[in-house]
Design an enzyme around this catalytic site. Structure first.
Site, mmCIF file in Angstrom:
data_model
loop_
_atom_site.group_PDB
_atom_site.id
_atom_site.type_symbol
_atom_site.label_atom_id
_atom_site.label_comp_id
_atom_site.label_asym_id
_atom_site.label_seq_id
_atom_site.Cartn_x
_atom_site.Cartn_y
_atom_site.Cartn_z
ATOM 1 N N ILE A 7 16.275 30.145 -6.170
ATOM 2 C CA ILE A 7 16.600 31.548 -5.913
ATOM 3 C C ILE A 7 15.447 32.197 -5.163
ATOM 4 O O ILE A 7 14.356 32.398 -5.723
ATOM 5 C CB ILE A 7 16.873 32.301 -7.227
ATOM 6 C CG1 ILE A 7 17.977 31.608 -8.029
ATOM 7 C CG2 ILE A 7 17.256 33.753 -6.938
ATOM 8 C CD1 ILE A 7 18.173 32.177 -9.428
ATOM 9 N N ASP A 109 8.840 28.093 -6.914
ATOM 10 C CA ASP A 109 9.168 27.395 -5.669
ATOM 11 C C ASP A 109 7.977 26.622 -5.129
ATOM 12 O O ASP A 109 8.121 25.484 -4.654
ATOM 13 C CB ASP A 109 9.677 28.388 -4.620
ATOM 14 C CG ASP A 109 8.724 29.558 -4.385
ATOM 15 O OD1 ASP A 109 7.860 29.825 -5.246
ATOM 16 O OD2 ASP A 109 8.859 30.215 -3.338
#
Length: 255
Positions: A7, A109
């Site tokens: 996301i 991430d």
């Protein structure tokens, strides 16, 4: 196969991956007002497009830099998969040795990118992730994450330029035929694409000066393919790096 979901601020990257290959990778828009059901429909539609049934997927893992919707997407994925979905957060084993002031601040991430980078490429390693922001992560010869840098992504720079200059209209993010532009649109395209490519070349050079040796450079992210081919330095383009990292982390933590 597992379902991986990253996301980001602009896009959510959804992929299906196993130990042998990546079966698919797609992007959907990050919309903070969507409900669990709406995201579940998005995920189901992607699986249908690739003719993948939910029972072919053993589990899922999510990395997120948008905490407001992390749990919404998690519940949405679980509606489709009918099993618990892992979230990359504190307490999840990654195997990554993080040597920064506050390791908890490192984005999920960037953790996934570094895990995949160490697993797939020689160290020391510089990882470039070009999305809403451009991030550079540095892994030293001991496979330790030692830090990095964050700068505005190409799209942010382009949007800021067009928003502040009334005579400049929105343009696509692609290289013009000439570095020296012959009209306003070409000049803008050249400025954005080649300045970002030159910035990457310069940052790589400065990082290598600081760590005292040459590094393997790998780039990923939705905008990397628009910028990295114009770099003068050799940069490996790996659009599946994040998925690979999430898969490795999933395997380390599955019951």
């Amino acid at each position: 196969m597992i379902l991986t979901i990253d996301i980001g601020n602009t896009n959510i990257v959804v992929g299906g991956i196993d130990k042998d290959k990546t079966h698919f990778i797609e992007r959907i828009s990050t919309v903070r007002t969507k409900t669990e059901l709406e995201y579940a429909i998005d995920i189901k539609l992607l699986l249908d497009i690739y003719k993948i049934k939910a029972d072919q997927i053993e589990g899922g893992i999510i990395s997120s830099v948008v905490p407001q919707i992390t749990n919404i997407v998690k519940i949405a994925a679980e509606k489709i998969l009918k099993t618990e979905v892992m979230v990359l957060a504190a307490g999840v084993k990654t195997g990554l040795n993080i040597k920064i002031d506050n390791p908890a601040q490192l984005g999920a991430d960037l953790v996934a990118n570094a895990v995949a980078g160490i697993h797939n490429y020689p160290v020391p390693l510089i990882i470039i992730d070009m999305g809403t922001a451009t991030t550079l992560s540095v892994v030293d010869e001991k496979k330790q994450y030692i830090g990095g840098m964050i700068l505005p992504g190409p799209r942010i720079s382009l949007d800021a330029l067009t928003a502040r200059a009334s005579q400049l209209s929105g343009i696509s993010l692609e290289a013009p035929k000439h570095i020296v532009g012959k009209n306003t649109i070409e000049c803008m395209k050249s400025g954005i694409v080649y300045s970002n490519a030159a910035a990457m070349d310069g940052m790589i050079e400065r990082i290598e000066e600081e760590i005292g040796c040459k590094a393997t450079v790998v780039a990923t992210g939705g905008l990397a393919k628009s910028i990295i081919p114009h770099c003068k330095r050799e940069v490996i383009l790996d659009e599946e790096l994040m998925l690979k990292g999430l898969y490795i982390i999933y395997e380390k933590n599955k019951q």
